[in-house]
Scaffold this motif. Structure first.
Motif, PDB file in Angstrom:
ATOM      1  N   LYS A  55       3.961  -5.166 -65.644  1.00 49.14           N
ATOM      2  CA  LYS A  55       4.512  -5.624 -64.371  1.00 49.14           C
ATOM      3  C   LYS A  55       4.009  -7.023 -64.024  1.00 49.14           C
ATOM      4  O   LYS A  55       4.670  -7.760 -63.288  1.00 49.14           O
ATOM      5  CB  LYS A  55       4.145  -4.645 -63.253  1.00 49.14           C
ATOM      6  CG  LYS A  55       4.896  -3.325 -63.334  1.00 49.14           C
ATOM      7  CD  LYS A  55       4.520  -2.422 -62.161  1.00 49.14           C
ATOM      8  CE  LYS A  55       5.308  -1.120 -62.213  1.00 49.14           C
ATOM      9  NZ  LYS A  55       4.948  -0.206 -61.083  1.00 49.14           N
TER      10      LYS A  55
ATOM     11  N   SER B 268      -9.742   2.216 -63.494  1.00 52.28           N
ATOM     12  CA  SER B 268      -8.837   1.185 -62.966  1.00 52.28           C
ATOM     13  C   SER B 268      -8.545   0.169 -64.051  1.00 52.28           C
ATOM     14  O   SER B 268      -9.300   0.048 -65.025  1.00 52.28           O
ATOM     15  CB  SER B 268      -9.452   0.494 -61.737  1.00 52.28           C
ATOM     16  OG  SER B 268     -10.742   0.000 -62.028  1.00 52.28           O
TER      17      SER B 268
ATOM     18  N   ASP C 250       2.958   0.198 -69.038  1.00 56.66           N
ATOM     19  CA  ASP C 250       3.995  -0.102 -68.039  1.00 56.66           C
ATOM     20  C   ASP C 250       3.400  -0.854 -66.851  1.00 56.66           C
ATOM     21  O   ASP C 250       4.004  -1.818 -66.336  1.00 56.66           O
ATOM     22  CB  ASP C 250       4.641   1.197 -67.554  1.00 56.66           C
ATOM     23  CG  ASP C 250       5.601   1.806 -68.561  1.00 56.66           C
ATOM     24  OD1 ASP C 250       5.885   1.149 -69.583  1.00 56.66           O
ATOM     25  OD2 ASP C 250       6.043   2.948 -68.331  1.00 56.66           O
ATOM     26  N   LEU C 251       2.218  -0.432 -66.398  1.00 55.32           N
ATOM     27  CA  LEU C 251       1.577  -1.086 -65.263  1.00 55.32           C
ATOM     28  C   LEU C 251       1.181  -2.517 -65.604  1.00 55.32           C
ATOM     29  O   LEU C 251       1.405  -3.444 -64.810  1.00 55.32           O
ATOM     30  CB  LEU C 251       0.335  -0.292 -64.843  1.00 55.32           C
ATOM     31  CG  LEU C 251       0.569   1.061 -64.169  1.00 55.32           C
ATOM     32  CD1 LEU C 251      -0.748   1.802 -64.000  1.00 55.32           C
ATOM     33  CD2 LEU C 251       1.246   0.873 -62.817  1.00 55.32           C
TER      34      LEU C 251
ATOM     35  N   ASN D 109      -0.453  -8.859 -60.738  1.00 53.38           N
ATOM     36  CA  ASN D 109      -1.818  -8.772 -60.228  1.00 53.38           C
ATOM     37  C   ASN D 109      -2.361 -10.091 -59.693  1.00 53.38           C
ATOM     38  O   ASN D 109      -3.537 -10.179 -59.342  1.00 53.38           O
ATOM     39  CB  ASN D 109      -2.746  -8.291 -61.353  1.00 53.38           C
ATOM     40  CG  ASN D 109      -2.307  -6.958 -61.920  1.00 53.38           C
ATOM     41  OD1 ASN D 109      -2.241  -5.975 -61.201  1.00 53.38           O
ATOM     42  ND2 ASN D 109      -1.986  -6.935 -63.208  1.00 53.38           N
TER      43      ASN D 109
ATOM     44  N   GLN E 236       1.763   4.790 -69.799  1.00 53.86           N
ATOM     45  CA  GLN E 236       1.810   4.509 -68.366  1.00 53.86           C
ATOM     46  C   GLN E 236       0.988   3.265 -68.033  1.00 53.86           C
ATOM     47  O   GLN E 236       1.401   2.451 -67.197  1.00 53.86           O
ATOM     48  CB  GLN E 236       1.272   5.717 -67.587  1.00 53.86           C
ATOM     49  CG  GLN E 236       2.171   6.946 -67.671  1.00 53.86           C
ATOM     50  CD  GLN E 236       1.546   8.136 -66.966  1.00 53.86           C
ATOM     51  OE1 GLN E 236       1.634   8.265 -65.747  1.00 53.86           O
ATOM     52  NE2 GLN E 236       0.903   9.002 -67.730  1.00 53.86           N
ATOM     53  N   LEU E 237      -0.165   3.115 -68.677  1.00 60.25           N
ATOM     54  CA  LEU E 237      -0.985   1.927 -68.462  1.00 60.25           C
ATOM     55  C   LEU E 237      -0.257   0.668 -68.915  1.00 60.25           C
ATOM     56  O   LEU E 237      -0.292  -0.367 -68.235  1.00 60.25           O
ATOM     57  CB  LEU E 237      -2.312   2.058 -69.202  1.00 60.25           C
ATOM     58  CG  LEU E 237      -3.272   3.139 -68.703  1.00 60.25           C
ATOM     59  CD1 LEU E 237      -4.488   3.225 -69.614  1.00 60.25           C
ATOM     60  CD2 LEU E 237      -3.697   2.872 -67.269  1.00 60.25           C
TER      61      LEU E 237
END
Length: 396
Positions: free
Chosen positions: A385, A214, A381-382, A388, A378-379
């Motif tokens: 965002k 995670s 990109d997350l 959180n 991909q990480l």
């Protein structure tokens, strides 16, 4: 799955490689392009061509390096040079099309970080490489710094007990006036996540294992804008082009759209630990450091501290004596380090050597590939965002 024809071609090429040097085509003429060329030559390959954006620049660099083919058309270079390997050494936003063309031509691919400008394009290229049966290498390569290799051996041997947590702290204090370019633009592969986090994540996973469970993160653009200056070619000399008068009314400015600072928390599953390992990645691209940048591995019985933002400095162990002490580099590790100047260059040489050996059919330790590169994109990109946060403004 690769076709029968592709399997046959790959097998035939592997059989021929004992009799000839592997042929390498380089994309990029700057610091990375020249560094990749030297690295593959050091690994015993033949650099047969170089491609760049500007005709006179690529001709000059190729001539200086003794590279026979120089051009600006990538497809023409693939057709003319017929390389076994292509090495992609341009900014990340320029990676997608050349890699796709190279894979379609059946070439093995070595790419510098970031793999591409987005997770979606990186995943596409990873899947295409698998389908075509070509090998890939992803040069988030500071995992090959001598002290990182030393730490990996120490952790595996139980020197700190079960790994518990890791911290990677760095502050670069980059000049805000560095001319506007690819590093300021998300679409061109810029940003500190692409060009710092990729290395530190690779370092941590090389020591602990690559099962990332995670992740959560926060990013910030501290810059805003940068002056637009003509003539910048080599990333390593961009500071030489900082304008003398930043108040000149004729000066044009470009707007940054990427992060210059980030804080990332991750949880990794390691075969060396019963519970997930917590990892902190903290980087400030524009802020000054007070103490040295560092990487620390904490365990149930001790800790390893390494100086330097990529762990290229002295390694210290905290163990049974309950005091920090420097450890000398073991000779068996020192003997594996390429004899070249520059920590970046050493790591490129190390990875290129492993990649060439693997292509030739020799047994090598696992190295970062497009699987890692596509996961990292991909990480990123997350993390970008930036969603959180938990709003606590309503709490009394």
């Amino acid at each position: 799955m690769p076709s029968t024809a592709m399997k046959d071609a790959t097998t035939a090429m592997s059989g021929e490689q004992g009799d000839r040097k592997l042929r390498v085509l380089i994309s990029g003429t700057g610091f990375a392009g020249q560094g990749h060329a030297d690295a593959f030559r050091g690994a015993g390959a033949e650099v047969v061509g170089m491609v760049g954006r500007t005709a006179h620049v690529v001709r000059e660099v190729a001539e200086q390096m003794g590279i026979p083919f120089a051009g600006t058309d990538w497809q023409e270079a693939l057709d003319t040079c017929r390389p076994d390997i292509v090495s992609i050494a341009t900014p990340g936003g320029a990676h997608y099309e050349p890699i796709k063309q190279a894979i379609q031509a059946g070439c093995h691919v070595f790419v510098d970080k970031p793999m591409t400008e987005s997770g979606a394009t990186a995943v596409e290229l990873h899947e295409l490489a698998q389908q075509r049966g070509v090998k890939t290498a992803y040069a988030a390569s500071f995992r090959y710094a001598p002290s990182i290799l030393h730490a990996k051996h120490l952790v595996a041997d139980g020197a700190i007990g079960e790994p518990l947590e890791v911290e990677c702290i760095s502050h670069f204090n980059l000049e805000r006036e560095i001319p506007f370019g690819w590093s300021h633009r998300k679409e061109d592969g810029g940003g500190r996540l692409n060009n710092n986090f990729t290395h530190t994540l690779s370092i941590v996973t090389s020591v602990l294992g690559d099962e990332i469970l995670s992740i959560i993160g926060e990013v910030r653009d501290d810059l805003g804008r940068a002056p637009i200056v003509e003539g910048v070619h080599n990333f390593m000399t961009r500071r030489n082009f900082i304008p003398e008068d930043l108040n000149d009314p004729s000066l044009e400015w470009g707007e940054s759209n990427v992060e210059w600072s980030y804080t990332v928390l991750a949880r990794l599953q390691s075969k060396l630990a019963a519970k997930p390992v917590s990892v902190l990645f903290k980087h400030g691209g524009l802020v000054p450091r007070f103490h040295e940048d560092h990487i620390v591995f904490y365990g149930s019985k001790g800790a390893i501290y390494i100086k330097g933002h990529y762990g290229s400095g002295q390694l210290y162990l905290y163990g049974k004596t309950r005091e920090w002490g420097p450890l000398p580099m073991p000779q068996e590790i020192a003997a594996t380090i390429p004899n070249v100047k520059g920590e970046t260059e050493q790591c490129w040489h190390y990875l290129a050597r492993e990649f060439v050996k693997d292509i030739r059919g020799e047994v090598v330790e696992p190295y970062p590939t497009f699987k890692d590169g596509s996961q990292y994109q991909q990480l990123i990109d997350l993390i970008r965002k930036n969603d959180n946060w938990t709003d606590v403004g309503h709490l009394d």
